[in-house]
Design a protein around this motif. Structure first.
Motif, mmCIF file in Angstrom:
data_model
loop_
_atom_site.group_PDB
_atom_site.id
_atom_site.type_symbol
_atom_site.label_atom_id
_atom_site.label_comp_id
_atom_site.label_asym_id
_atom_site.label_seq_id
_atom_site.Cartn_x
_atom_site.Cartn_y
_atom_site.Cartn_z
ATOM 1 N N ASP A 258 93.810 43.184 17.122
ATOM 2 C CA ASP A 258 92.927 43.725 18.147
ATOM 3 C C ASP A 258 91.521 43.904 17.592
ATOM 4 N N VAL A 259 91.439 44.330 16.334
ATOM 5 C CA VAL A 259 90.146 44.609 15.720
ATOM 6 C C VAL A 259 90.248 44.384 14.214
ATOM 7 N N CYS A 260 89.119 44.020 13.606
ATOM 8 C CA CYS A 260 89.084 43.802 12.160
ATOM 9 C C CYS A 260 87.952 44.639 11.550
ATOM 10 N N PRO A 261 88.252 45.832 11.046
ATOM 11 C CA PRO A 261 87.236 46.595 10.329
ATOM 12 C C PRO A 261 86.976 45.955 8.964
ATOM 13 N N ALA B 155 86.760 57.012 13.414
ATOM 14 C CA ALA B 155 86.286 57.529 14.699
ATOM 15 C C ALA B 155 85.776 56.395 15.590
ATOM 16 N N THR B 156 85.139 55.410 14.981
ATOM 17 C CA THR B 156 84.641 54.265 15.746
ATOM 18 C C THR B 156 85.794 53.469 16.343
ATOM 19 N N LEU B 157 86.842 53.246 15.558
ATOM 20 C CA LEU B 157 88.003 52.516 16.084
ATOM 21 C C LEU B 157 88.698 53.313 17.175
ATOM 22 N N ASP B 158 88.751 54.638 16.997
ATOM 23 C CA ASP B 158 89.337 55.488 18.038
ATOM 24 C C ASP B 158 88.565 55.328 19.353
ATOM 25 N N ALA B 159 87.223 55.312 19.241
ATOM 26 C CA ALA B 159 86.382 55.189 20.435
ATOM 27 C C ALA B 159 86.542 53.825 21.092
ATOM 28 N N ILE B 160 86.706 52.786 20.284
ATOM 29 C CA ILE B 160 86.920 51.443 20.830
ATOM 30 C C ILE B 160 88.236 51.399 21.603
ATOM 31 N N GLU B 161 89.280 51.989 21.024
ATOM 32 C CA GLU B 161 90.588 51.971 21.673
ATOM 33 C C GLU B 161 90.582 52.755 22.985
ATOM 34 N N SER B 162 89.855 53.865 23.005
ATOM 35 C CA SER B 162 89.829 54.693 24.222
ATOM 36 C C SER B 162 88.837 54.191 25.261
ATOM 37 N N GLY B 163 88.032 53.191 24.886
ATOM 38 C CA GLY B 163 87.036 52.657 25.804
ATOM 39 C C GLY B 163 85.752 53.466 25.858
ATOM 40 N N GLU B 164 85.584 54.401 24.909
ATOM 41 C CA GLU B 164 84.415 55.270 24.911
ATOM 42 C C GLU B 164 83.298 54.768 23.996
ATOM 43 N N ALA B 165 83.537 53.701 23.271
ATOM 44 C CA ALA B 165 82.527 53.193 22.333
ATOM 45 C C ALA B 165 81.342 52.604 23.088
ATOM 46 N N SER B 166 80.167 52.832 22.524
ATOM 47 C CA SER B 166 78.948 52.293 23.120
ATOM 48 C C SER B 166 78.109 51.647 22.029
ATOM 49 N N ALA B 167 77.868 50.355 22.149
ATOM 50 C CA ALA B 167 77.093 49.614 21.141
ATOM 51 C C ALA B 167 75.621 49.612 21.546
ATOM 52 N N VAL B 168 74.761 49.995 20.596
ATOM 53 C CA VAL B 168 73.318 50.089 20.848
ATOM 54 C C VAL B 168 72.585 49.119 19.933
ATOM 55 N N ALA B 169 71.728 48.301 20.501
ATOM 56 C CA ALA B 169 70.976 47.322 19.708
ATOM 57 C C ALA B 169 70.134 48.027 18.651
ATOM 58 N N GLN B 170 70.052 47.425 17.459
ATOM 59 C CA GLN B 170 69.241 47.989 16.389
ATOM 60 C C GLN B 170 67.756 47.922 16.743
ATOM 61 N N SER B 171 67.011 48.896 16.241
ATOM 62 C CA SER B 171 65.569 48.918 16.452
ATOM 63 C C SER B 171 64.916 47.738 15.742
ATOM 64 N N SER B 172 63.835 47.270 16.312
ATOM 65 C CA SER B 172 63.064 46.200 15.668
ATOM 66 C C SER B 172 62.072 46.772 14.655
ATOM 67 N N GLU B 173 62.013 48.092 14.548
ATOM 68 C CA GLU B 173 61.133 48.751 13.591
ATOM 69 C C GLU B 173 61.947 49.363 12.459
ATOM 70 N N GLY B 174 61.312 49.528 11.305
ATOM 71 C CA GLY B 174 61.984 50.160 10.173
ATOM 72 C C GLY B 174 62.975 49.266 9.462
ATOM 73 N N ILE B 175 62.849 47.959 9.653
ATOM 74 C CA ILE B 175 63.762 47.027 8.997
ATOM 75 C C ILE B 175 63.374 46.872 7.530
ATOM 76 N N SER B 176 64.349 46.986 6.653
ATOM 77 C CA SER B 176 64.128 46.731 5.227
ATOM 78 C C SER B 176 65.354 46.031 4.666
ATOM 79 N N HIS B 177 65.186 45.403 3.528
ATOM 80 C CA HIS B 177 66.258 44.574 2.967
ATOM 81 C C HIS B 177 66.581 44.984 1.530
ATOM 82 N N ALA B 178 67.836 44.946 1.203
ATOM 83 C CA ALA B 178 68.317 45.367 -0.109
ATOM 84 C C ALA B 178 69.075 44.221 -0.765
ATOM 85 N N ALA B 179 68.379 43.477 -1.588
ATOM 86 C CA ALA B 179 68.997 42.334 -2.265
ATOM 87 C C ALA B 179 69.999 42.800 -3.321
#
Length: 307
Positions: free
Chosen positions: A81-84, A179-203
């Motif tokens: 059903d899901v792959c964490p 908790a995230t998987l619990d919310a997905i199973e119950s249908g309460e999870a809400s996915a929010v797009a990441q901001s286009s600001e404050g992006i940084s990278h960690a090589a």
């Protein structure tokens, strides 16, 4: 839910443990990197995640590449059903991402979109961040770009090494993932797009990148050392000796960058502003020891320079 967990190193273990103990989710298989040689004896061993799965009798898949047709067939046959996924260590192609009904849910140890990439904890410490955390998000083909499902925050302490901070995040992140998987199973999870600001990278932090630059400020040198402790470990050269350096103390001593003074109260190395006092050091091929003990044994003089 039927869960196939993907992960490899120690920081992924608390998440797998938590899901195994969960009464809501059934871990039917684990995906981890292939057995590899490790340690001084180069003994081939199972990953920490693989070892935990073995101990619980959970089937383990170890594809060399997730794109292998055999792996795709095996994963599809499991009908998850899901792959964490927590620090698995390989990019997942679109055909693999499409298999689980609710997708792949990644636990990443930063507050996205800050510090996308391989070494977010190290980057946060090195940058002098006060706050970091962990994020669960829906995995997609981009590097840590998917929509966010949940976050947890964590204060970065002034003495934190990467190992200290990652240990705490692994525990709090495991609770967030469950908790995230619990919310997905119950249908309460809400996915929010990441901001286009404050992006940084960690090589990924390489051994070369872990070398100390004594021309930086004492604060920057201290953060750098903590950010690469315990691995790969900060290091410098003094003469022809390659020396690993554990976390340091600041001092009021003023010395030229890299210049060394040995006194009864310690071994001091200059930086761009004020000197730092070395704590423990490890000469190549030897054990960790007090810097003053090493300096005396090496007959270090004030003419020595760390580079």
């Amino acid at each position: 839910m039927r869960v196939v967990f993907a992960g490899t190193p120690d920081p992924a273990v608390p998440s797998l443990e938590r899901l195994i103990e969960s009464t809501k989710h059934d871990v039917i298989a684990v995906v981890t990197r292939p057995d590899a040689a490790a340690g001084r004896g180069r003994k081939v061993s199972r990953s920490p995640v693989g070892e935990l799965a073995d101990a619980h009798g959970i089937p383990v898949l170890t594809p060399r590449r997730p794109s292998e047709p055999e792996f795709l067939d095996a994963l599809a046959a499991l009908q998850p059903d899901v792959c964490p996924v927590v620090a698995y260590g390989a990019l997942l192609p679109r055909p693999v991402l499409n298999i689980p009904r609710f997708g792949w849910i990644n636990l990443h140890f930063s507050l996205l979109p800050a510090w996308r990439g391989a070494a977010p904890v190290q980057a946060a410490i090195a940058a002098g961040d006060d706050i970091t955390g962990a994020t669960t998000f829906l995995l997609e083909e981009g590097m840590d770009t998917g929509p966010v499902l949940g976050v947890v925050t964590e204060t970065i302490r002034s003495t934190d090494t990467a190992g200290d901070l990652l240990e705490r995040l692994a525990i709090s992140g495991a609770a967030l993932l469950e908790a995230t998987l619990d919310a997905i199973e119950s249908g309460e999870a809400s996915a929010v797009a990441q901001s286009s600001e404050g992006i940084s990278h960690a090589a990924k932090v390489t051994v070369d990148a872990a070398r100390i630059d004594w021309s930086r400020s004492s604060a920057a040198v201290g953060r750098h050392i903590r950010s690469v402790t315990p691995a790969p470990g900060a290091w410098t050269r003094i003469g022809d000796v390659r020396l690993k350096v554990a976390p340091i103390d600041t001092s009021e001593e003023i010395l030229d960058s890299g210049h060394i003074v040995v006194r009864k109260d310690g071994v001091f190395v200059g930086t761009a502003d004020r000197a730092v006092r070395l704590g423990d050091v490890q000469p190549q091929g030897k054990k960790l020891m007090k810097a003053l003990d090493w300096a005396r044994g090496a007959r270090l003089t004030d003419a020595a320079v760390a580079q």
